[in-house]
Design an enzyme around this catalytic site. Structure first.
Site, PDB file in Angstrom:
ATOM      1  CG  HIS A   8      -1.748   1.233   1.320  1.00 37.62           C
ATOM      2  ND1 HIS A   8      -1.735   2.038   2.429  1.00 37.62           N
ATOM      3  CD2 HIS A   8      -2.605   1.803   0.448  1.00 37.62           C
ATOM      4  CE1 HIS A   8      -2.560   3.046   2.228  1.00 37.62           C
ATOM      5  NE2 HIS A   8      -3.088   2.927   1.038  1.00 37.62           N
TER       6      HIS A   8
ATOM      7  CG  ASP B 198      -3.692   5.169  -1.678  1.00 35.68           C
ATOM      8  OD1 ASP B 198      -4.654   4.920  -0.924  1.00 35.68           O
ATOM      9  OD2 ASP B 198      -2.635   5.681  -1.263  1.00 35.68           O
TER      10      ASP B 198
ATOM     11  CE1 TYR C 164      11.565  12.144 -17.110  1.00 40.15           C
ATOM     12  CE2 TYR C 164      12.838  14.159 -17.020  1.00 40.15           C
ATOM     13  CZ  TYR C 164      12.216  13.175 -17.748  1.00 40.15           C
ATOM     14  OH  TYR C 164      12.248  13.212 -19.107  1.00 40.15           O
TER      15      TYR C 164
END
Length: 146
Positions: A22, A68, A115
């Site tokens: 998670h 999530d 990035y």
């Protein structure tokens, strides 16, 4: 072969996805993305799927990976350099794939912020997609019985 698993989810990719916990991130990136360097910096597993588009991989990943639900957004795309409001074709496809799975639209991050967040990914999946901005980050959620 396994039943009900998209065949483009290779054993290596399934293993990488299964190891995520998670809140872990997975980066699905195009052929031009510096995937090897980012994966090395993140100490992440790198899986290469050169014959596939990022959209194809996203659709397959979403079929097995819960996103999530505690934080929003739980997915992010890279903004077009110089035009943060532009929506490239891959991003339109990503939005549709997320919507089909009942997920919210992705947020967007400036190129270097994308990035930076990718450097914290636990899994980097590089596709053969040659389209610009065919990159998306996903945050894994939970599977619960309650």
């Amino acid at each position: 072969m396994l039943k009900n698993i998209p065949p483009l989810l290779t054993p290596e990719l399934l293993f990488g996805l299964a190891k995520l916990g998670h809140g872990d991130d997975v980066a699905l990136v195009d052929a031009n993305f510096p995937a090897d360097r980012i994966a090395e910096q993140a100490h992440a597993r790198l899986v290469q799927l050169p014959g596939l588009s990022t959209t194809q991989v996203l659709q397959a990943v979403l079929s097995v990976l819960p996103l999530d639900s505690f934080d929003s957004p739980c997915a992010w795309t890279m903004q077009v350099v110089g035009d943060a409001q532009a929506v490239p074709v891959p991003v339109t496809e990503f939005r549709q794939a997320l919507q089909t799975q009942g997920e919210a639209a992705p947020g967007s991050l400036e190129r270097f912020a994308f990035y930076e967040q990718a450097r914290s990914a636990r899994l980097v999946v590089q596709t053969g997609d040659l389209r610009k901005y065919a990159n998306i980050l996903l945050r894994k959620g939970v599977i619960s019985t309650d």
